[in-house]
Motif scaffolding. Structure first.
Motif, PDB file in Angstrom:
ATOM      1  N   ASP A 306      52.103  34.115  35.364  1.00 25.89           N
ATOM      2  CA  ASP A 306      51.040  33.629  36.245  1.00 25.89           C
ATOM      3  C   ASP A 306      50.631  34.716  37.238  1.00 25.89           C
ATOM      4  N   TYR A 307      50.219  35.858  36.716  1.00 28.92           N
ATOM      5  CA  TYR A 307      49.790  36.951  37.587  1.00 28.92           C
ATOM      6  C   TYR A 307      48.317  37.260  37.323  1.00 28.92           C
ATOM      7  N   CYS A 308      47.730  38.031  38.209  1.00 26.90           N
ATOM      8  CA  CYS A 308      46.307  38.325  38.065  1.00 26.90           C
ATOM      9  C   CYS A 308      46.102  39.755  37.579  1.00 26.90           C
ATOM     10  N   SER A 309      44.858  40.063  37.241  1.00 33.79           N
ATOM     11  CA  SER A 309      44.536  41.389  36.731  1.00 33.79           C
ATOM     12  C   SER A 309      44.692  42.455  37.800  1.00 33.79           C
ATOM     13  N   GLY A 310      44.636  42.079  39.084  1.00 28.61           N
ATOM     14  CA  GLY A 310      44.826  43.057  40.148  1.00 28.61           C
ATOM     15  C   GLY A 310      46.219  43.661  40.112  1.00 28.61           C
ATOM     16  N   CYS A 311      47.243  42.821  40.000  1.00 26.14           N
ATOM     17  CA  CYS A 311      48.619  43.318  39.922  1.00 26.14           C
ATOM     18  C   CYS A 311      48.853  44.077  38.611  1.00 26.14           C
ATOM     19  N   LEU A 312      48.232  43.598  37.544  1.00 21.62           N
ATOM     20  CA  LEU A 312      48.374  44.254  36.247  1.00 21.62           C
ATOM     21  C   LEU A 312      47.788  45.665  36.294  1.00 21.62           C
ATOM     22  N   ASN A 313      46.603  45.791  36.878  1.00 21.51           N
ATOM     23  CA  ASN A 313      45.950  47.098  36.941  1.00 21.51           C
ATOM     24  C   ASN A 313      46.682  48.053  37.875  1.00 21.51           C
ATOM     25  N   ALA A 314      47.226  47.510  38.971  1.00 25.46           N
ATOM     26  CA  ALA A 314      47.897  48.358  39.957  1.00 25.46           C
ATOM     27  C   ALA A 314      49.221  48.911  39.462  1.00 25.46           C
ATOM     28  N   THR A 315      49.758  48.328  38.407  1.00 20.85           N
ATOM     29  CA  THR A 315      51.051  48.789  37.887  1.00 20.85           C
ATOM     30  C   THR A 315      50.918  49.293  36.451  1.00 20.85           C
TER      31      THR A 315
END
Length: 420
Positions: A306-315
């Motif tokens: 349940d995470y968003c694309s912001g956290c995905l892109n930042a890592t």
């Protein structure tokens, strides 16, 4: 409720006229005073290799053709309005596409949603900031690209108009509060009068930005965004009933996911289906698939769904760039993300606790605060903690060369392109 399927044969203005004629829009669309066109430029990272860049963003020539035809046939104001994903500056995107010059020259206007005015609205019990450019216009033309999506299965018209119409704070909020339900509700509230899905070059596999370009030479257009998305999903060999936001919207009476109940004009659906279109993986499998695509198989674990694309892109986005420079060299590591992510008993190397949603676990690894966290901060930490001295040198040199170049392009995503 009609949806047209069109073969793109290289002529943009001719294609737009075909859409207007096939959907019987000629007699009414030119009578509007203000029309807003919402493309999908906001997910564009200006450094992506050209073939991938073409597949993740709406073709700017299609948007330009729309503006030109509308203005030449009496529409008062034609506004191209876009917002960016985290880390993307819309004005830079407009400039990179040459739209800063070309759109005003043909009488259109460019609008940056991120720096414009918003109004607070309640959607399904959640308060969001909705751009006023949409409430102040007479007609909305929604022009997304045709992509898979790691979190939402597909990124088509509903997602483009819903997530692209609100501010950054609201984008983070709807991910936390139930993104599929809120995409369905926002799409219904905005209810674009025309959706044109750009499938000239589609994006398959690890969408919406890390997959593969696929020339499909199609445009899918309709007067209901959910029905139009359902036809596009079917062409991508994805059952629209299995796309949660499409199913929710249809169950609420907005649009149709049953293909048999949709009037299809133009090309026959069976002739347009791409039988081997590569779907995105399930989000539970993201760590495995991204690792293989980056050439670091077995070295990365993602905990949480349940995470968003912001956290995905930042890592993961940072790791993607670094591993291209270092040819896949990295020590094992674990990313714990989203509201449901938990640190496993047996972790792979360094543990990174990602984003404010994970504050509960911040003592269990390297905490990266923020909503989303800073990609630049993670870049520095990752270089120091997960790379050898030689790999660190390659990564730094690669970034310095990219920043010094005129185009600032990222290195070729060679591991992804080898995946198949």
């Amino acid at each position: 409720m009609a949806v047209g399927i069109f073969r793109f044969r290289g002529f943009y203005e001719e294609s737009v006229w075909d859409i207007f004629k096939t959907l019987d829009l000629e007699d009414k669309i030119f009578n509007y005073d203000t029309i807003v066109i919402k493309p999908n430029f906001g997910s564009l990272h200006l450094g992506y290799p050209a073939p991938i860049q073409e597949s993740i963003a709406t073709d700017p020539k299609l948007v330009t053709a729309l503006v030109k035809i509308l203005k030449n046939n009496g529409v008062g104001r034609v506004i191209v309005a876009e917002s960016g994903m985290y880390g993307v500056k819309v004005d830079r995107v407009y400039e990179a596409f040459g739209l800063t010059k070309s759109i005003p020259e043909i009488g259109g206007e460019l609008y940056n949603i991120d720096t414009g005015e918003f109004e607070k609205v309640e959607i399904g019990g959640v308060e969001v900031n909705l751009s006023k450019v949409f409430s102040d216009c007479d007609f909305i033309i929604n022009v997304p690209s045709m992509k898979t999506h790691i979190l939402c299965t597909v990124s088509l018209g509903a997602k483009n108009i819903a997530v692209g119409s609100i501010d950054f704070e609201s984008k983070a909020k709807i991910h936390r509060e139930g993104i599929h339900r809120l995409i369905a509700l926002l799409a219904q509230k905005l209810n674009p009068g025309l959706t044109i899905i750009d499938g000239i070059v589609s994006h398959e596999f690890l969408g919406p930005t890390w997959g593969l370009p696929r020339k499909t030479n199609l445009l899918i257009a309709g007067d209901n965004v959910i029905s139009t998305d359902s036809v596009a999903a079917t062409i991508m060999t994805i059952n629209p009933r299995e796309v949660e936001h499409l199913r929710i919207a249809s169950e609420q009476g907005f649009g149709e996911v049953d293909i048999e109940k949709i009037e299809i004009r133009g090309e026959k659906l069976e002739n347009a289906i791409v039988p081997d279109f590569k779907h995105c993986c399930r989000i539970e499998e993201a760590g495995e698939y991204y690792s293989r695509a980056m050439g670091i198989d077995g070295k990365m674990e993602i905990c949480g769904t349940d995470y968003c694309s912001g956290c995905l892109n930042a890592t993961v986005g940072i790791v993607w760039v670094v591993t291209n420079y270092t040819e896949g060299e990295t020590e094992p590591f674990t990313l714990v993300m989203g509201t449901d992510g938990e640190v496993p008993k047996n972790t792979r190397g360094k543990v990174y606790i990602v984003g404010n949603c994970q504050a509960k676990n911040k003592e269990k690894g390297v905490f990266l605060p923020g909503c989303p966290p800073s990609g630049q901060d993670f870049y520095k930490i990752f270089l120091d903690q997960c790379l050898s001295e030689e790999a660190r040198r390659k990564a730094i040199e690669g970034q310095e060369k990219r920043k010094a170049s005129k185009e600032r392009r990222l290195p070729p995503m060679k591991h992804t392109l080898k995946y198949y």
